[in-house]
Motif scaffolding. Structure first.
Motif, mmCIF file in Angstrom:
data_model
loop_
_atom_site.group_PDB
_atom_site.id
_atom_site.type_symbol
_atom_site.label_atom_id
_atom_site.label_comp_id
_atom_site.label_asym_id
_atom_site.label_seq_id
_atom_site.Cartn_x
_atom_site.Cartn_y
_atom_site.Cartn_z
ATOM 1 N N HIS A 94 -4.556 4.703 3.639
ATOM 2 C CA HIS A 94 -3.398 4.907 2.763
ATOM 3 C C HIS A 94 -2.846 3.608 2.190
ATOM 4 C CE1 HIS A 94 -3.299 9.144 3.313
ATOM 5 N NE2 HIS A 94 -2.109 9.274 2.783
ATOM 6 N N ARG A 95 -3.244 2.478 2.746
ATOM 7 C CA ARG A 95 -2.762 1.209 2.191
ATOM 8 C C ARG A 95 -3.211 1.047 0.745
ATOM 9 N NH1 ARG A 95 -4.741 -3.511 5.135
ATOM 10 N NH2 ARG A 95 -3.196 -4.600 3.886
ATOM 11 N N LEU A 100 3.946 2.931 1.874
ATOM 12 C CA LEU A 100 4.719 2.050 2.756
ATOM 13 C C LEU A 100 5.364 2.877 3.861
ATOM 14 C CD1 LEU A 100 6.539 0.019 -0.049
ATOM 15 C CD2 LEU A 100 4.537 -0.704 1.298
ATOM 16 N N PRO A 101 5.741 2.235 4.982
ATOM 17 C CA PRO A 101 6.395 2.992 6.063
ATOM 18 C C PRO A 101 7.612 3.778 5.562
ATOM 19 C CG PRO A 101 5.840 0.790 6.821
ATOM 20 C CD PRO A 101 5.496 0.826 5.363
ATOM 21 N N ALA A 102 8.347 3.199 4.611
ATOM 22 C CA ALA A 102 9.563 3.859 4.118
ATOM 23 C C ALA A 102 9.262 5.165 3.385
ATOM 24 C CB ALA A 102 10.309 2.909 3.180
ATOM 25 N N HIS A 103 8.009 5.369 2.969
ATOM 26 C CA HIS A 103 7.670 6.603 2.243
ATOM 27 C C HIS A 103 7.505 7.805 3.175
ATOM 28 C CE1 HIS A 103 5.744 3.792 -0.962
ATOM 29 N NE2 HIS A 103 7.022 3.964 -1.183
ATOM 30 N N ILE A 141 1.483 7.081 14.100
ATOM 31 C CA ILE A 141 0.095 6.625 14.295
ATOM 32 C C ILE A 141 -0.420 5.995 12.998
ATOM 33 C CG2 ILE A 141 -2.282 7.338 14.812
ATOM 34 C CD1 ILE A 141 -1.118 9.639 16.486
ATOM 35 N N MET A 142 -0.129 6.665 11.862
ATOM 36 C CA MET A 142 -0.613 6.133 10.579
ATOM 37 C C MET A 142 0.063 4.807 10.235
ATOM 38 S SD MET A 142 -0.969 9.660 8.344
ATOM 39 C CE MET A 142 -1.431 8.847 6.812
ATOM 40 N N ILE A 143 1.370 4.745 10.460
ATOM 41 C CA ILE A 143 2.121 3.520 10.133
ATOM 42 C C ILE A 143 1.632 2.351 11.001
ATOM 43 C CG2 ILE A 143 4.421 2.455 10.303
ATOM 44 C CD1 ILE A 143 5.570 5.258 9.519
ATOM 45 N N ASP A 144 1.458 2.615 12.296
ATOM 46 C CA ASP A 144 1.005 1.550 13.207
ATOM 47 C C ASP A 144 -0.389 1.062 12.827
ATOM 48 O OD1 ASP A 144 3.348 1.810 14.563
ATOM 49 O OD2 ASP A 144 2.524 2.879 16.288
ATOM 50 N N ALA A 145 -1.268 2.009 12.507
ATOM 51 C CA ALA A 145 -2.646 1.617 12.154
ATOM 52 C C ALA A 145 -2.642 0.775 10.882
ATOM 53 C CB ALA A 145 -3.512 2.859 11.975
ATOM 54 N N ALA A 146 -1.796 1.164 9.916
ATOM 55 C CA ALA A 146 -1.725 0.408 8.657
ATOM 56 C C ALA A 146 -1.183 -0.998 8.919
ATOM 57 C CB ALA A 146 -0.849 1.156 7.654
ATOM 58 N N PRO A 238 -20.912 -4.643 -17.203
ATOM 59 C CA PRO A 238 -20.657 -5.901 -16.493
ATOM 60 C C PRO A 238 -19.357 -6.539 -16.981
ATOM 61 C CG PRO A 238 -22.970 -5.734 -17.054
ATOM 62 C CD PRO A 238 -22.296 -4.559 -17.713
ATOM 63 N N GLY A 239 -18.581 -7.024 -16.037
ATOM 64 C CA GLY A 239 -17.288 -7.628 -16.370
ATOM 65 C C GLY A 239 -16.127 -6.683 -16.060
ATOM 66 N N ASP A 240 -16.371 -5.372 -16.037
ATOM 67 C CA ASP A 240 -15.295 -4.433 -15.703
ATOM 68 C C ASP A 240 -14.878 -4.625 -14.244
ATOM 69 O OD1 ASP A 240 -15.193 -3.264 -18.198
ATOM 70 O OD2 ASP A 240 -16.679 -1.727 -17.703
ATOM 71 N N ILE A 241 -13.598 -4.383 -13.990
ATOM 72 C CA ILE A 241 -13.082 -4.554 -12.622
ATOM 73 C C ILE A 241 -12.746 -3.180 -12.024
ATOM 74 C CG2 ILE A 241 -11.294 -5.615 -11.178
ATOM 75 C CD1 ILE A 241 -12.959 -7.739 -12.535
ATOM 76 N N LEU A 242 -13.363 -2.902 -10.885
ATOM 77 C CA LEU A 242 -13.084 -1.668 -10.147
ATOM 78 C C LEU A 242 -12.231 -2.030 -8.934
ATOM 79 C CD1 LEU A 242 -16.774 -0.362 -10.099
ATOM 80 C CD2 LEU A 242 -15.013 0.131 -11.815
ATOM 81 N N ARG A 243 -11.663 -1.008 -8.287
ATOM 82 C CA ARG A 243 -10.944 -1.277 -7.035
ATOM 83 C C ARG A 243 -11.587 -0.470 -5.908
ATOM 84 N NH1 ARG A 243 -4.582 -1.777 -7.568
ATOM 85 N NH2 ARG A 243 -4.585 0.425 -8.112
ATOM 86 N N LEU A 244 -11.654 -1.084 -4.752
ATOM 87 C CA LEU A 244 -12.292 -0.442 -3.596
ATOM 88 C C LEU A 244 -11.311 -0.329 -2.440
ATOM 89 C CD1 LEU A 244 -15.668 -2.420 -3.380
ATOM 90 C CD2 LEU A 244 -15.337 -0.113 -4.298
ATOM 91 N N GLY A 245 -11.368 0.799 -1.733
ATOM 92 C CA GLY A 245 -10.643 0.940 -0.478
ATOM 93 C C GLY A 245 -11.515 0.402 0.646
#
Ligand code: FAD
Ligand code: HEM
Length: 392
Positions: A94-95, A100-103, A141-146, A238-245
């Motif tokens: 989820h990061r 965020l924890p506040a969510h 558990i999720m907040i602590d792991a993050a 080539p040159g495009d920027i992707l995002r990875l988890g």
């Protein structure tokens, strides 16, 4: 690990008092799950409009997954070990969304709002208290792991496309360079976001074992009307920027044994299978690896040259091709992949690794179980997830 349950409710006995109350709510809302989901998101976004920006513009494809995960996790409170593993991975994952924890309290509020509205006959103060305890435990558990993950890994990686190779009309091999070290294991996969469909994350498997140059390879098939896959196959350059988890998945090689590997790769599922072969080679194992590479026709066996080259290099590797309908290649078996595997058995001394469309994985599991392979020796990606997000 797969999600702990696949439905809105699970049968079970010997529940704790909280689990009994929770299960009662789930049973009541199960027939109106769609309405409860819509109401949940409506409450969330009306009360907390800022959170809308974390989610994709169109949420029809997999919108029930968040709520469904909370409900199935709550229904499994009595299995803390399985829950901790699943929720820990979910929290880390989820990061990348910017969670965020506040969510978490906001989501909890929308959850209680939706449950109390749709479980009218069973909802009472005691039930609400049970849900508050369950959601608090799940969130923690999720907040602590993050939080723990934050100490050692970025929330997401940027990755520049360095090559794009269109192999067939609808399959491309993409190689990307992450902006920082990206440790993963052969057989795993990652969520990917493209600049063209912001916040639409889809999973893609690594198609090579970790390389010394740090580059990552993916095999992508454009599915009909598929947003992310079509963009990656037809638009990315080539040159495009992707995002990875972060890397995830447990279809990895157990190097503590010398058992043979029976690998089934259907379509782009051959990508992670190739990664597993490279992994075995790098470990210097000489254990038998039997690959069945399936596709509709010989033309769709887009990575056959690579697989044949690997077979020539490694005496412990055998690659067989299976084509279902169209013309094959020389020596290809005809028919469906699982059936071909069954006919070439028995596979008593093997662990199975399956990658490909959900239908292929399901029927392969059935065939392998049918010939006596124990479930714990069969590894594959999460079929439930693939059903909701679309197969490779
Ligand atoms: C663990 C895992 C690993 C994966 N690895 C890979 C991989 O290595 N390579 C790869 O190409 N894909 C892989 N996938 C599938 C990928 O995550 C996406 O689901 C796929 O690319 C479709 O996304 P999309 O945004 O293009 O389609 P969406 O916009 O999500 O879907 C558009 C429409 O197409 C339908 N649809 C989805 N898939 C298909 C299909 N195969 N045939 C017909 N209709 C379909 C959907 O139901 C929807 O109606 C993997 C999935 C999982 C869960
Ligand atoms: C107990 C709490 C939660 C659980 C069990 C949960 C579970 C899930 C699951 C299973 C998914 C599907 C995709 C994935 O596996 O990553 C998902 C997606 C998502 N979740 Fe959560 N979630 C929780 C809390 C939150 C919170 C607090 C936020 C922040 C507001 C959030 C934001 C998101 C977003 C943005 C997505 C992507 C949605 C999409 O792609 O359509 N989640 N969640």
């Amino acid at each position: 690990m797969d999600a702990p349950a696949t439905g809105w409710t699970e049968n079970g006995t010997d529940r704790s008092p909280d689990a009994t109350l929770i299960h009662r709510t789930l049973t009541e809302i199960s027939p109106v799950a769609d309405q409860a989901t819509s109401y949940f998101y409506a409450l969330l976004f009306i009360r907390y409009p800022d959170l809308r920006d974390l989610f994709p513009v169109s949420m029809d494809v997999q919108r029930d997954r968040l709520l469904r995960a909370i409900l199935t996790a709550a229904d499994r409170l009595d299995d803390p070990d399985a829950l901790a593993e699943y929720l820990g991975e979910l929290g880390r994952g989820h990061r990348k969304y910017g969670t965020l924890p506040a969510h978490y309290p906001a989501v909890g509020e929308a959850l209680l709002g939706a449950l109390s509205r749709y479980a009218t006959t069973t909802w009472d103060a005691e039930t609400e208290a049970a849900w508050v305890r369950a959601y608090t435990a799940i969130s923690q558990i999720m907040i602590d792991a993050a939080a723990e993950d934050e100490q050692r890994a970025p929330a997401r990686w940027h990755a520049e496309v360095v090559s794009h190779d269109l192999r067939t009309r609808d399959i491309a091999i993409l190689t990307v360079r992450p902006d920082q070290a990206y440790p993963y294991l052969a057989g795993q996969y990652a969520a990917m976001e493209t600049p063209w469909w912001p916040r639409n994350w889809r999973h893609y498997s690594f198609a090579s074992a970790p390389r010394p140059d740090g580059l990552l390879t993916f095999h992508i098939k454009a599915v009909p009307a598929g947003w992310v896959s079509s963009a990656l196959v037809y638009r990315a350059r080539p040159g495009d920027i992707l995002r990875l988890g972060p890397p995830t998945g447990s279809m990895t090689v157990d190097h503590s044994t010398h058992t043979g590997l029976l690998c089934l790769g259907g379509g782009t599922g051959i990508g992670p299978i190739k990664a597993l072969v490279e992994d075995v080679a790098e470990h210097g194992d000489r254990r038998p690896v039997e690959v069945f590479y399936g596709a509709r026709s010989g033309h769709d066996l887009y990575d056959i040259d690579t697989m044949m080259r690997l077979q020539k290099t490694y005496p412990w590797l055998e690659v067989r091709t299976v084509v279902s309908t169209g013309p094959g290649t020389e020596g290809a078996l005809k028919g469906l992949l699982p059936e071909a595997v069954r006919q070439c058995g028995p596979w008593h001394e093997y662990d199975a690794y399956l990658s490909g469309p959900p239908g292929m994985i399901r029927s392969s599991v059935d065939v392998l179980r049918g010939i006596g392979m124990p479930a714990e020796r069969i590894r594959h990606d999460c079929v439930e997830e693939m059903t909701t997000t679309g197969p490779a």
